[in-house]
Design a protein around this motif. Structure first.
Motif, PDB file in Angstrom:
ATOM      1  N   GLY A 166       0.814  -1.207   0.000  1.00  0.00           N
ATOM      2  CA  GLY A 166       0.000   0.000   0.000  1.00  0.00           C
ATOM      3  C   GLY A 166       0.849   1.260   0.000  1.00  0.00           C
ATOM      4  O   GLY A 166       1.918   1.301   0.602  1.00  0.00           O
ATOM      5  N   ASP A 167       0.363   2.260  -0.690  1.00  0.00           N
ATOM      6  CA  ASP A 167       1.061   3.547  -0.796  1.00  0.00           C
ATOM      7  C   ASP A 167       0.550   4.476   0.306  1.00  0.00           C
ATOM      8  O   ASP A 167      -0.533   5.054   0.185  1.00  0.00           O
ATOM      9  CB  ASP A 167       0.812   4.150  -2.179  1.00  0.00           C
ATOM     10  N   MET A 168       1.328   4.628   1.369  1.00  0.00           N
ATOM     11  CA  MET A 168       0.877   5.427   2.496  1.00  0.00           C
ATOM     12  C   MET A 168       0.876   6.925   2.197  1.00  0.00           C
ATOM     13  O   MET A 168       0.099   7.678   2.785  1.00  0.00           O
ATOM     14  CB  MET A 168       1.728   5.136   3.724  1.00  0.00           C
TER      15      MET A 168
ATOM     16  N   TYR B 109       0.975   6.433  11.370  1.00  0.00           N
ATOM     17  CA  TYR B 109       1.785   5.459  12.108  1.00  0.00           C
ATOM     18  C   TYR B 109       2.719   4.713  11.155  1.00  0.00           C
ATOM     19  O   TYR B 109       3.918   4.570  11.427  1.00  0.00           O
ATOM     20  CB  TYR B 109       0.878   4.467  12.834  1.00  0.00           C
ATOM     21  N   ARG B 110       2.167   4.263  10.041  1.00  0.00           N
ATOM     22  CA  ARG B 110       2.971   3.533   9.064  1.00  0.00           C
ATOM     23  C   ARG B 110       4.081   4.404   8.480  1.00  0.00           C
ATOM     24  O   ARG B 110       5.131   3.899   8.085  1.00  0.00           O
ATOM     25  CB  ARG B 110       2.071   3.003   7.931  1.00  0.00           C
ATOM     26  N   LYS B 111       3.866   5.701   8.443  1.00  0.00           N
ATOM     27  CA  LYS B 111       4.872   6.638   7.947  1.00  0.00           C
ATOM     28  C   LYS B 111       5.871   7.037   9.032  1.00  0.00           C
ATOM     29  O   LYS B 111       6.819   7.775   8.764  1.00  0.00           O
ATOM     30  CB  LYS B 111       4.193   7.899   7.408  1.00  0.00           C
ATOM     31  N   GLY B 112       5.657   6.562  10.250  1.00  0.00           N
ATOM     32  CA  GLY B 112       6.542   6.927  11.341  1.00  0.00           C
ATOM     33  C   GLY B 112       6.242   8.293  11.932  1.00  0.00           C
ATOM     34  O   GLY B 112       7.042   8.823  12.726  1.00  0.00           O
TER      35      GLY B 112
ATOM     36  N   GLN C 137       3.651  11.368  16.461  1.00  0.00           N
ATOM     37  CA  GLN C 137       2.946  12.466  17.122  1.00  0.00           C
ATOM     38  C   GLN C 137       1.642  12.790  16.389  1.00  0.00           C
ATOM     39  O   GLN C 137       0.606  13.001  17.028  1.00  0.00           O
ATOM     40  CB  GLN C 137       3.844  13.711  17.184  1.00  0.00           C
ATOM     41  N   ASP C 138       1.708  12.835  15.074  1.00  0.00           N
ATOM     42  CA  ASP C 138       0.496  13.092  14.283  1.00  0.00           C
ATOM     43  C   ASP C 138      -0.508  11.959  14.468  1.00  0.00           C
ATOM     44  O   ASP C 138      -1.716  12.198  14.594  1.00  0.00           O
ATOM     45  CB  ASP C 138       0.847  13.225  12.799  1.00  0.00           C
ATOM     46  N   ALA C 139      -0.016  10.729  14.477  1.00  0.00           N
ATOM     47  CA  ALA C 139      -0.899   9.579  14.668  1.00  0.00           C
ATOM     48  C   ALA C 139      -1.594   9.663  16.025  1.00  0.00           C
ATOM     49  O   ALA C 139      -2.801   9.412  16.140  1.00  0.00           O
ATOM     50  CB  ALA C 139      -0.090   8.286  14.567  1.00  0.00           C
ATOM     51  N   ASN C 140      -0.844  10.028  17.047  1.00  0.00           N
ATOM     52  CA  ASN C 140      -1.406  10.128  18.402  1.00  0.00           C
ATOM     53  C   ASN C 140      -2.550  11.136  18.452  1.00  0.00           C
ATOM     54  O   ASN C 140      -3.619  10.861  19.010  1.00  0.00           O
ATOM     55  CB  ASN C 140      -0.297  10.531  19.380  1.00  0.00           C
ATOM     56  N   GLN C 141      -2.346  12.308  17.858  1.00  0.00           N
ATOM     57  CA  GLN C 141      -3.378  13.345  17.874  1.00  0.00           C
ATOM     58  C   GLN C 141      -4.623  12.916  17.107  1.00  0.00           C
ATOM     59  O   GLN C 141      -5.755  13.096  17.583  1.00  0.00           O
ATOM     60  CB  GLN C 141      -2.810  14.634  17.288  1.00  0.00           C
ATOM     61  N   ILE C 142      -4.415  12.352  15.927  1.00  0.00           N
ATOM     62  CA  ILE C 142      -5.554  11.966  15.088  1.00  0.00           C
ATOM     63  C   ILE C 142      -6.336  10.819  15.713  1.00  0.00           C
ATOM     64  O   ILE C 142      -7.575  10.796  15.687  1.00  0.00           O
ATOM     65  CB  ILE C 142      -5.066  11.584  13.671  1.00  0.00           C
ATOM     66  N   LEU C 143      -5.636   9.857  16.300  1.00  0.00           N
ATOM     67  CA  LEU C 143      -6.318   8.718  16.916  1.00  0.00           C
ATOM     68  C   LEU C 143      -7.105   9.139  18.151  1.00  0.00           C
ATOM     69  O   LEU C 143      -8.181   8.585  18.433  1.00  0.00           O
ATOM     70  CB  LEU C 143      -5.295   7.634  17.269  1.00  0.00           C
ATOM     71  N   GLN C 144      -6.597  10.139  18.881  1.00  0.00           N
ATOM     72  CA  GLN C 144      -7.362  10.674  20.006  1.00  0.00           C
ATOM     73  C   GLN C 144      -8.670  11.278  19.505  1.00  0.00           C
ATOM     74  O   GLN C 144      -9.728  11.106  20.128  1.00  0.00           O
ATOM     75  CB  GLN C 144      -6.536  11.740  20.741  1.00  0.00           C
TER      76      GLN C 144
ATOM     77  N   GLY D 126      -2.501   2.384  21.139  1.00  0.00           N
ATOM     78  CA  GLY D 126      -1.597   1.709  22.060  1.00  0.00           C
ATOM     79  C   GLY D 126      -0.226   1.497  21.449  1.00  0.00           C
ATOM     80  O   GLY D 126       0.808   1.715  22.111  1.00  0.00           O
ATOM     81  N   MET D 127      -0.194   1.105  20.193  1.00  0.00           N
ATOM     82  CA  MET D 127       1.085   0.929  19.501  1.00  0.00           C
ATOM     83  C   MET D 127       1.820   2.257  19.370  1.00  0.00           C
ATOM     84  O   MET D 127       3.042   2.333  19.548  1.00  0.00           O
ATOM     85  CB  MET D 127       0.827   0.325  18.116  1.00  0.00           C
ATOM     86  N   THR D 128       1.068   3.305  19.097  1.00  0.00           N
ATOM     87  CA  THR D 128       1.665   4.642  18.950  1.00  0.00           C
ATOM     88  C   THR D 128       2.270   5.114  20.261  1.00  0.00           C
ATOM     89  O   THR D 128       3.375   5.692  20.295  1.00  0.00           O
ATOM     90  CB  THR D 128       0.596   5.650  18.474  1.00  0.00           C
ATOM     91  N   GLN D 129       1.556   4.864  21.349  1.00  0.00           N
ATOM     92  CA  GLN D 129       2.066   5.273  22.658  1.00  0.00           C
ATOM     93  C   GLN D 129       3.376   4.556  22.989  1.00  0.00           C
ATOM     94  O   GLN D 129       4.303   5.160  23.551  1.00  0.00           O
ATOM     95  CB  GLN D 129       1.001   5.000  23.723  1.00  0.00           C
ATOM     96  N   LEU D 130       3.465   3.287  22.618  1.00  0.00           N
ATOM     97  CA  LEU D 130       4.727   2.567  22.826  1.00  0.00           C
ATOM     98  C   LEU D 130       5.843   3.180  21.994  1.00  0.00           C
ATOM     99  O   LEU D 130       6.976   3.325  22.465  1.00  0.00           O
ATOM    100  CB  LEU D 130       4.554   1.096  22.465  1.00  0.00           C
TER     101      LEU D 130
END
Length: 246
Positions: A91-93, A122-125, A128-135, A152-156
Motif C-alpha cells: 500500500g502507498d501510504m 503510524y505507518r509513515k513513522g 505524534q500526528d498519529a497520536n493526535q488523530i487517533l485521540q 496503544g502501539m503509537t504510545q509505545l
C-alpha cells in the motif's frame, strides 16, 4: 411588362438550380457509397483508428475523465485511502495520507477516516500526528477497536510504555469481542482463524509487559495486517468463491 427571352441553350434560373441540386445529390450518393465500401473492407483498421482517437480525446481531458472520476467526492477519496491498507505492505501510504486528509478536512466524522489517517501516519513513522488523530477518532467513536489498538502501539513508539500497555490490553479485549463472524458485515469473516490466532498472539505478548515491547509491536502490527488481508479477501475473493460453490 416585357417577357424575358433566353438564348439558345440557356436555362432558366429555376432549371439551373434543380440541375445543381441533382448534381449535389449524385455526388453525395457516390461519396457515401465509396465511404461505406471502404469502411466495410477496412473495418478493423477503422475501428482501431476510432479507438485511438477516442483514447487521445479522453487523455486530453485528464482532469475530468482519467483522474477526478475515480476520486469524485468524499466517498471516492475515502475509498482511495482505505484501499491502500487492503494492499498489505504494497500500500502507498503517501497516497493514503493525501486522500484521507482531504476527507477529514471535509468531514472528520466520515466513517473511520480519522482512524485510517492515524494508521497511515503510524505507518509513515509520524507518531505524534498519529497520536493526535487517533485521540480525535476515539472522541468520535469511543468503541473503535482499531483506533484503540493503533493508539496503544503509537504510545509505545512515543515511549509512553505503561500507558501503551494498558491501552493495548483494553484494545485487545475489545477486538476479541467484536472481531467475530459478521464483523463489518461479512458473515464468513475469518473462517480460517488467522485473525483469531493473531489476536491470541498479541494478547500473550502484551501480558509479558514493557520488556517485550518489540515483540508486542510486531504482534499487533501482524494482527492489523491479518485484518486488512481478511477484509480484502472478503471483499474481492470470497464473493467469487461463494458463487462457484467453493
Amino acid at each position: 411588362m416585357p417577357k424575358l427571352k433566353k438564348r439558345k441553350g440557356e436555362k432558366w434560373p429555376s432549371q439551373k438550380r434543380d440541375d445543381d441540386f441533382s448534381s449535389l445529390r449524385r455526388d453525395f450518393a457516390a461519396t457515401r457509397f465509396a465511404m461505406k465500401t471502404k469502411t466495410d473492407s477496412a473495418n478493423p483498421i477503422l475501428g482501431f483508428v476510432l479507438l485511438t482517437v477516442c483514447s487521445l480525446f479522453l487523455s486530453s481531458c485528464g482532469g475530468v475523465f482519467s483522474h477526478d472520476v475515480p476520486r469524485f467526492g468524499i466517498g471516492g477519496r475515502y475509498n482511495e485511502g482505505r484501499e491502500q491498507f487492503t494492499r498489505g505492505r504494497g500500500g502507498d501510504m503517501d497516497r493514503a495520507v493525501s486522500a484521507l486528509e482531504a476527507v477529514v478536512q471535509q468531514d472528520p466524522t466520515y466513517r473511520d477516516s480519522l482512524t485510517l489517517l492515524g494508521r497511515a501516519y503510524y505507518r509513515k513513522g509520524r507518531y505524534q500526528d498519529a497520536n493526535q488523530i487517533l485521540q480525535r477518532a476515539l472522541v468520535v467513536d469511543k468503541n473503535d477497536e482499531i483506533a484503540w489498538l493503533t493508539l496503544g502501539m503509537t504510545q509505545l513508539q512515543l515511549g509512553q510504555d505503561e500507558r501503551g500497555i494498558e491501552t493495548l490490553k483494553g484494545a485487545l479485549t475489545l477486538v476479541s469481542k467484536v472481531v467475530t463472524k459478521g464483523y463489518r458485515g461479512y458473515p464468513e469473516w475469518d473462517i480460517k482463524g488467522g485473525v483469531r490466532s493473531a489476536i491470541s498472539r498479541s494478547a500473550l505478548e502484551v501480558t509479558k509487559g514493557v520488556e517485550d515491547k518489540e515483540n508486542i509491536l510486531r504482534a499487533c502490527d501482524t494482527l492489523l495486517t491479518r485484518m486488512d488481508d481478511e477484509e480484502n479477501f472478503q471483499k474481492n475473493t470470497a464473493p467469487v468463491q461463494y458463487r462457484r460453490g467453493l
